[in-house]
Write a protein that holds these residues in place. Structure first.
Motif, PDB file in Angstrom:
ATOM      1  N   ILE A  93     -26.384 114.463  47.444  1.00 42.10           N
ATOM      2  CA  ILE A  93     -25.792 113.528  47.895  1.00 42.10           C
ATOM      3  C   ILE A  93     -24.810 112.944  46.741  1.00 42.10           C
ATOM      4  O   ILE A  93     -25.276 112.606  45.656  1.00 42.10           O
ATOM      5  CB  ILE A  93     -26.227 112.193  48.507  1.00 42.10           C
ATOM      6  N   GLU A  94     -23.584 112.757  46.984  1.00 39.33           N
ATOM      7  CA  GLU A  94     -22.569 112.385  45.833  1.00 39.33           C
ATOM      8  C   GLU A  94     -22.869 110.820  45.550  1.00 39.33           C
ATOM      9  O   GLU A  94     -23.138 110.108  46.291  1.00 39.33           O
ATOM     10  CB  GLU A  94     -21.026 112.325  46.210  1.00 39.33           C
ATOM     11  N   VAL A  95     -22.859 110.810  44.051  1.00 38.37           N
ATOM     12  CA  VAL A  95     -23.321 109.309  43.599  1.00 38.37           C
ATOM     13  C   VAL A  95     -21.986 108.955  42.696  1.00 38.37           C
ATOM     14  O   VAL A  95     -21.905 109.719  41.694  1.00 38.37           O
ATOM     15  CB  VAL A  95     -24.652 109.317  42.978  1.00 38.37           C
ATOM     16  N   ARG A  96     -21.233 108.023  42.913  1.00 34.59           N
ATOM     17  CA  ARG A  96     -20.259 107.450  42.182  1.00 34.59           C
ATOM     18  C   ARG A  96     -20.768 106.781  41.010  1.00 34.59           C
ATOM     19  O   ARG A  96     -21.684 106.245  41.060  1.00 34.59           O
ATOM     20  CB  ARG A  96     -19.348 106.542  42.928  1.00 34.59           C
ATOM     21  N   ASP A  97     -19.842 106.589  39.951  1.00 31.08           N
ATOM     22  CA  ASP A  97     -20.339 105.740  38.925  1.00 31.08           C
ATOM     23  C   ASP A  97     -20.639 104.516  39.020  1.00 31.08           C
ATOM     24  O   ASP A  97     -21.602 103.751  38.919  1.00 31.08           O
ATOM     25  CB  ASP A  97     -19.053 105.808  37.706  1.00 31.08           C
ATOM     26  N   VAL A  98     -19.888 103.830  40.060  1.00 35.43           N
ATOM     27  CA  VAL A  98     -20.115 102.386  40.203  1.00 35.43           C
ATOM     28  C   VAL A  98     -21.688 102.351  41.007  1.00 35.43           C
ATOM     29  O   VAL A  98     -22.288 101.266  40.951  1.00 35.43           O
ATOM     30  CB  VAL A  98     -19.149 101.745  41.222  1.00 35.43           C
ATOM     31  N   GLU A  99     -22.125 103.447  41.813  1.00 34.24           N
ATOM     32  CA  GLU A  99     -23.222 103.334  42.690  1.00 34.24           C
ATOM     33  C   GLU A  99     -24.391 103.691  41.626  1.00 34.24           C
ATOM     34  O   GLU A  99     -25.452 103.011  41.718  1.00 34.24           O
ATOM     35  CB  GLU A  99     -23.198 104.423  43.743  1.00 34.24           C
ATOM     36  N   ARG A 100     -24.184 104.413  40.310  1.00 30.72           N
ATOM     37  CA  ARG A 100     -25.136 104.475  39.575  1.00 30.72           C
ATOM     38  C   ARG A 100     -25.736 103.328  38.640  1.00 30.72           C
ATOM     39  O   ARG A 100     -26.607 103.083  38.221  1.00 30.72           O
ATOM     40  CB  ARG A 100     -24.750 105.588  38.420  1.00 30.72           C
ATOM     41  N   ARG A 101     -24.466 102.626  38.432  1.00 25.24           N
ATOM     42  CA  ARG A 101     -24.763 101.278  37.874  1.00 25.24           C
ATOM     43  C   ARG A 101     -25.252 100.149  38.679  1.00 25.24           C
ATOM     44  O   ARG A 101     -25.877  99.344  38.208  1.00 25.24           O
ATOM     45  CB  ARG A 101     -23.205 100.727  37.362  1.00 25.24           C
ATOM     46  N   LYS A 191     -17.487  87.956  43.302  1.00 26.39           N
ATOM     47  CA  LYS A 191     -16.619  87.583  41.951  1.00 26.39           C
ATOM     48  C   LYS A 191     -17.348  86.249  41.548  1.00 26.39           C
ATOM     49  O   LYS A 191     -17.434  86.019  40.372  1.00 26.39           O
ATOM     50  CB  LYS A 191     -15.207  87.412  42.206  1.00 26.39           C
ATOM     51  N   GLN A 192     -17.603  85.353  42.498  1.00 24.29           N
ATOM     52  CA  GLN A 192     -18.297  84.050  42.104  1.00 24.29           C
ATOM     53  C   GLN A 192     -19.529  84.275  41.418  1.00 24.29           C
ATOM     54  O   GLN A 192     -20.042  83.545  40.592  1.00 24.29           O
ATOM     55  CB  GLN A 192     -18.695  83.297  43.269  1.00 24.29           C
ATOM     56  N   LYS A 193     -20.521  85.469  41.758  1.00 18.14           N
ATOM     57  CA  LYS A 193     -21.733  85.722  41.416  1.00 18.14           C
ATOM     58  C   LYS A 193     -21.605  86.410  40.128  1.00 18.14           C
ATOM     59  O   LYS A 193     -22.370  86.679  39.241  1.00 18.14           O
ATOM     60  CB  LYS A 193     -22.433  86.581  42.107  1.00 18.14           C
ATOM     61  N   LYS A 194     -20.111  86.888  39.701  1.00 16.34           N
ATOM     62  CA  LYS A 194     -19.917  87.754  38.754  1.00 16.34           C
ATOM     63  C   LYS A 194     -20.314  89.181  38.622  1.00 16.34           C
ATOM     64  O   LYS A 194     -21.054  89.412  37.731  1.00 16.34           O
ATOM     65  CB  LYS A 194     -20.302  87.004  37.108  1.00 16.34           C
ATOM     66  N   ALA A 195     -20.689  89.518  39.819  1.00 14.20           N
ATOM     67  CA  ALA A 195     -21.135  90.927  40.018  1.00 14.20           C
ATOM     68  C   ALA A 195     -20.095  91.923  40.259  1.00 14.20           C
ATOM     69  O   ALA A 195     -18.955  91.702  40.596  1.00 14.20           O
ATOM     70  CB  ALA A 195     -21.802  90.725  41.589  1.00 14.20           C
ATOM     71  N   GLU A 196     -20.407  93.043  40.026  1.00 12.45           N
ATOM     72  CA  GLU A 196     -19.477  94.088  39.901  1.00 12.45           C
ATOM     73  C   GLU A 196     -19.139  94.327  41.366  1.00 12.45           C
ATOM     74  O   GLU A 196     -20.032  94.514  42.316  1.00 12.45           O
ATOM     75  CB  GLU A 196     -19.839  95.274  39.309  1.00 12.45           C
ATOM     76  N   VAL A 197     -17.811  94.475  41.575  1.00 11.95           N
ATOM     77  CA  VAL A 197     -17.051  94.810  42.902  1.00 11.95           C
ATOM     78  C   VAL A 197     -16.901  96.457  42.995  1.00 11.95           C
ATOM     79  O   VAL A 197     -16.290  96.867  42.255  1.00 11.95           O
ATOM     80  CB  VAL A 197     -15.948  93.857  43.347  1.00 11.95           C
TER      81      VAL A 197
END
Length: 212
Positions: A93-101, A191-197
């Motif tokens: 299953i493909e895993v994008r960079d944002v998903e690895r993080r 964004k308020q939580k400063k979580a990666e979007v």
């Protein structure tokens, strides 16, 4: 809790099943999910399936598909985050960079895998709806929009989430407008939580913004 993601235990043919067969399949799925998920996630799942089925009735979509997608959208949620990427790699299953993080995002892809390979649901619209329920997608079917929306507005979600009442009101009036409002509220919350979007969510939001 480590959840089985390989062994096929059901074989569901949505196009051919009767209402009685559907209800029997749902009962079996619920037995499994009650073991797989913690109580809070299980109750959330019931709320999403109920809301998705209601929206499917409203918009003339297949109620069985909406029910299954709602029930199984978080079926891989309890796989530990530190195992999700490795399992995806093992399964191809493909895993994008944002998903690895942010491996928690991978529960959507693993949920779709389980829906097909464990529960035997071989319907692309159901599977795509599970995959896109967290981030949305560039081109969404009506069912995908319903599951994305149901995950946000199900009855167990707290009313103090910004725009919740407005989104719930809009959900049964204009599906596209409600999806846009959900995306907007979700992005603002992250964004308020400063979580990666996830860039995919921002891309979908920017594409819809011109219409609202």
């Amino acid at each position: 809790m480590d959840i089985n993601y390989k062994e096929k235990i059901m074989n569901i043919d949505i196009e051919k099943e009767t209402a009685f067969e559907h209800n029997k399949n749902v009962a079996k799925i619920l037995e499994i999910l009650k073991q797989d998920l913690d109580e809070e996630r299980f109750i959330h799942t019931l709320g999403v399936a109920f809301t998705a089925s209601s929206l499917a009735m409203r918009y003339g979509e297949n109620i069985f598909k909406a029910n299954y997608a709602g029930l199984l959208h978080d079926s891989a949620k309890s796989i530990p985050n530190d195992k999700k990427a490795d399992i995806c790699d093992e399964l191809g299953i493909e895993v994008r960079d944002v998903e690895r993080r942010n491996p928690h995002l991978l529960h959507a892809k693993l949920g779709a895998y389980r829906a097909k390979n464990v529960f035997g649901i071989d319907d692309n619209d159901v599977l795509n709806s599970i995959i896109s329920h967290t981030t949305a997608a560039r081109k969404m079917s009506a069912l995908q929009k319903i599951i994305y929306l149901a995950d946000f507005i199900e009855p167990g979600r707290t009313d103090d989430i910004k725009q919740m009442k407005e989104v719930r009101d809009m959900a049964f009036k204009d599906l596209d407008a409600a999806v846009f409002m959900t995306l907007e509220a979700s992005l603002e919350y992250l964004k308020q939580k400063k979580a990666e979007v996830d860039p995919l969510s921002e891309e979908v939001y920017d594409a819809l913004k011109v219409f609202f």
